[in-house]
Design a protein around this motif. Structure first.
Motif, PDB file in Angstrom:
ATOM      1  N   TYR A 134       0.859  -1.179   0.000  1.00 19.24           N
ATOM      2  CA  TYR A 134       0.000   0.000   0.000  1.00 19.24           C
ATOM      3  C   TYR A 134       0.894   1.227   0.000  1.00 19.24           C
ATOM      4  O   TYR A 134       1.770   1.369   0.855  1.00 19.24           O
ATOM      5  N   ASP A 135       0.688   2.110  -0.963  1.00 18.11           N
ATOM      6  CA  ASP A 135       1.457   3.351  -1.041  1.00 18.11           C
ATOM      7  C   ASP A 135       0.716   4.446  -0.293  1.00 18.11           C
ATOM      8  O   ASP A 135      -0.484   4.676  -0.522  1.00 18.11           O
ATOM      9  N   ILE A 136       1.440   5.126   0.574  1.00 20.04           N
ATOM     10  CA  ILE A 136       0.875   6.204   1.378  1.00 20.04           C
ATOM     11  C   ILE A 136       1.734   7.441   1.154  1.00 20.04           C
ATOM     12  O   ILE A 136       2.953   7.382   1.308  1.00 20.04           O
ATOM     13  N   PRO A 137       1.122   8.555   0.764  1.00 21.40           N
ATOM     14  CA  PRO A 137       1.932   9.759   0.524  1.00 21.40           C
ATOM     15  C   PRO A 137       2.479  10.341   1.828  1.00 21.40           C
ATOM     16  O   PRO A 137       1.884  10.187   2.892  1.00 21.40           O
ATOM     17  N   ILE A 138       3.630  10.993   1.709  1.00 22.03           N
ATOM     18  CA  ILE A 138       4.186  11.723   2.850  1.00 22.03           C
ATOM     19  C   ILE A 138       3.267  12.907   3.126  1.00 22.03           C
ATOM     20  O   ILE A 138       2.802  13.585   2.202  1.00 22.03           O
ATOM     21  N   MET A 139       2.980  13.140   4.390  1.00 20.04           N
ATOM     22  CA  MET A 139       2.124  14.276   4.745  1.00 20.04           C
ATOM     23  C   MET A 139       2.565  14.863   6.070  1.00 20.04           C
ATOM     24  O   MET A 139       3.147  14.170   6.898  1.00 20.04           O
ATOM     25  N   THR A 140       2.289  16.129   6.231  1.00 19.31           N
ATOM     26  CA  THR A 140       2.577  16.809   7.483  1.00 19.31           C
ATOM     27  C   THR A 140       1.287  16.848   8.281  1.00 19.31           C
ATOM     28  O   THR A 140       0.299  17.425   7.857  1.00 19.31           O
ATOM     29  N   THR A 141       1.307  16.182   9.424  1.00 15.27           N
ATOM     30  CA  THR A 141       0.128  16.136  10.278  1.00 15.27           C
ATOM     31  C   THR A 141       0.580  16.030  11.720  1.00 15.27           C
ATOM     32  O   THR A 141       1.683  15.564  12.003  1.00 15.27           O
ATOM     33  N   VAL A 142      -0.249  16.495  12.613  1.00 12.10           N
ATOM     34  CA  VAL A 142       0.060  16.377  14.040  1.00 12.10           C
ATOM     35  C   VAL A 142      -0.842  15.344  14.708  1.00 12.10           C
ATOM     36  O   VAL A 142      -0.661  15.034  15.873  1.00 12.10           O
ATOM     37  N   THR A 143      -1.804  14.812  13.955  1.00  7.18           N
ATOM     38  CA  THR A 143      -2.699  13.798  14.503  1.00  7.18           C
ATOM     39  C   THR A 143      -2.473  12.473  13.782  1.00  7.18           C
ATOM     40  O   THR A 143      -2.132  12.449  12.598  1.00  7.18           O
ATOM     41  N   PRO A 144      -2.679  11.375  14.473  1.00  4.72           N
ATOM     42  CA  PRO A 144      -2.553  10.067  13.826  1.00  4.72           C
ATOM     43  C   PRO A 144      -3.580   9.907  12.703  1.00  4.72           C
ATOM     44  O   PRO A 144      -4.650  10.514  12.727  1.00  4.72           O
ATOM     45  N   PRO A 204       1.967  10.365  13.378  1.00  4.85           N
ATOM     46  CA  PRO A 204       2.424  11.467  12.520  1.00  4.85           C
ATOM     47  C   PRO A 204       3.881  11.311  12.080  1.00  4.85           C
ATOM     48  O   PRO A 204       4.246  11.669  10.966  1.00  4.85           O
ATOM     49  N   ILE A 205       4.723  10.729  12.942  1.00  5.28           N
ATOM     50  CA  ILE A 205       6.130  10.526  12.597  1.00  5.28           C
ATOM     51  C   ILE A 205       6.263   9.549  11.429  1.00  5.28           C
ATOM     52  O   ILE A 205       7.098   9.717  10.550  1.00  5.28           O
ATOM     53  N   ALA A 206       5.404   8.523  11.409  1.00  5.07           N
ATOM     54  CA  ALA A 206       5.446   7.531  10.324  1.00  5.07           C
ATOM     55  C   ALA A 206       5.148   8.161   8.973  1.00  5.07           C
ATOM     56  O   ALA A 206       5.616   7.695   7.944  1.00  5.07           O
ATOM     57  N   LEU A 207       4.375   9.224   8.979  1.00  6.14           N
ATOM     58  CA  LEU A 207       3.935   9.849   7.731  1.00  6.14           C
ATOM     59  C   LEU A 207       4.808  11.019   7.304  1.00  6.14           C
ATOM     60  O   LEU A 207       4.641  11.557   6.215  1.00  6.14           O
ATOM     61  N   SER A 208       5.746  11.432   8.160  1.00  2.90           N
ATOM     62  CA  SER A 208       6.515  12.645   7.887  1.00  2.90           C
ATOM     63  C   SER A 208       7.746  12.428   7.018  1.00  2.90           C
ATOM     64  O   SER A 208       8.327  13.388   6.532  1.00  2.90           O
ATOM     65  N   HIS A 209       8.158  11.190   6.822  1.00  2.46           N
ATOM     66  CA  HIS A 209       9.329  10.895   5.993  1.00  2.46           C
ATOM     67  C   HIS A 209       9.197   9.479   5.426  1.00  2.46           C
ATOM     68  O   HIS A 209       8.373   8.697   5.893  1.00  2.46           O
ATOM     69  N   PRO A 210      10.000   9.129   4.419  1.00  3.09           N
ATOM     70  CA  PRO A 210       9.870   7.795   3.809  1.00  3.09           C
ATOM     71  C   PRO A 210      10.059   6.663   4.830  1.00  3.09           C
ATOM     72  O   PRO A 210      10.942   6.715   5.676  1.00  3.09           O
ATOM     73  N   ASN A 211       9.185   5.682   4.752  1.00  5.26           N
ATOM     74  CA  ASN A 211       9.220   4.518   5.632  1.00  5.26           C
ATOM     75  C   ASN A 211       8.759   3.297   4.868  1.00  5.26           C
ATOM     76  O   ASN A 211       7.945   3.406   3.945  1.00  5.26           O
ATOM     77  N   TYR A 212       9.252   2.147   5.269  1.00  6.65           N
ATOM     78  CA  TYR A 212       8.790   0.873   4.718  1.00  6.65           C
ATOM     79  C   TYR A 212       8.396   0.032   5.919  1.00  6.65           C
ATOM     80  O   TYR A 212       9.248  -0.403   6.702  1.00  6.65           O
TER      81      TYR A 212
END
Length: 150
Positions: free
Chosen positions: A61-71, A121-129
């Motif tokens: 599943y591809d998830i775009p990087i996003m800036t968020t403060v909530t899960p 939010p940390i998981a979504l702030s930069h590339p992760n696998y």
């Protein structure tokens, strides 16, 4: 894993049962110490070498990087291929980044359910696998999904 060793003493075999749940791929070395708790001394020491390979990923599943403060909540579909109802346990290689709404699922025969994920939010702030493991009750991997952030 079961560690059997030949001790320095004559004809002494020792067996130690270890549970190994890798969170990443590759080879690792671990020191295992047996300690006499009364005298507080190390009586045996073994080096355990482990090797873990990437499991077969059934869907990514591809998830775009996003800036968020909530899960962020995400659902992924899982189907029970068995002819009877079965219990599955969920694990992740990065539990600090992904939580499950339920860590155990009871899935009826040939039915599908959604696996509820909460991405930090940390998981979504930069590339992760991130790998999501669907295991049976004995913790044998039945299916593996990947979340590719980025």
């Amino acid at each position: 894993a079961v560690v059997s060793t030949q001790s320095t003493g004559p004809s002494t075999i020792q067996e130690v049962k270890l549970k190994y749940e890798p969170r990443d791929t590759g080879v690792n070395n671990y020191m295992v110490n047996v300690v006499d708790t009364k005298n507080r001394i190390v009586v045996e020491r073994w080096m355990v070498r482990t090797s873990a390979a990437l499991p077969v990923v059934s869907k990514t599943y591809d998830i775009p990087i996003m800036t968020t403060v909530t899960p962020i909540n995400k659902n992924i579909s899982f189907s029970n291929p068995y002819p009877s109802s079965k219990t599955f346990r969920l694990k992740c290689n990065k539990p600090e980044l992904v939580k499950f709404k339920e860590e155990e699922l009871v899935v009826p025969s040939k039915e599908s359910v959604n696996i509820g994920l909460v991405l930090s939010p940390i998981a979504l702030s930069h590339p992760n696998y991130i790998l999501v493991f669907v295991n049976d009750v004995q913790q044998k991997c039945e299916e593996c999904f990947a979340l590719r952030v980025g």
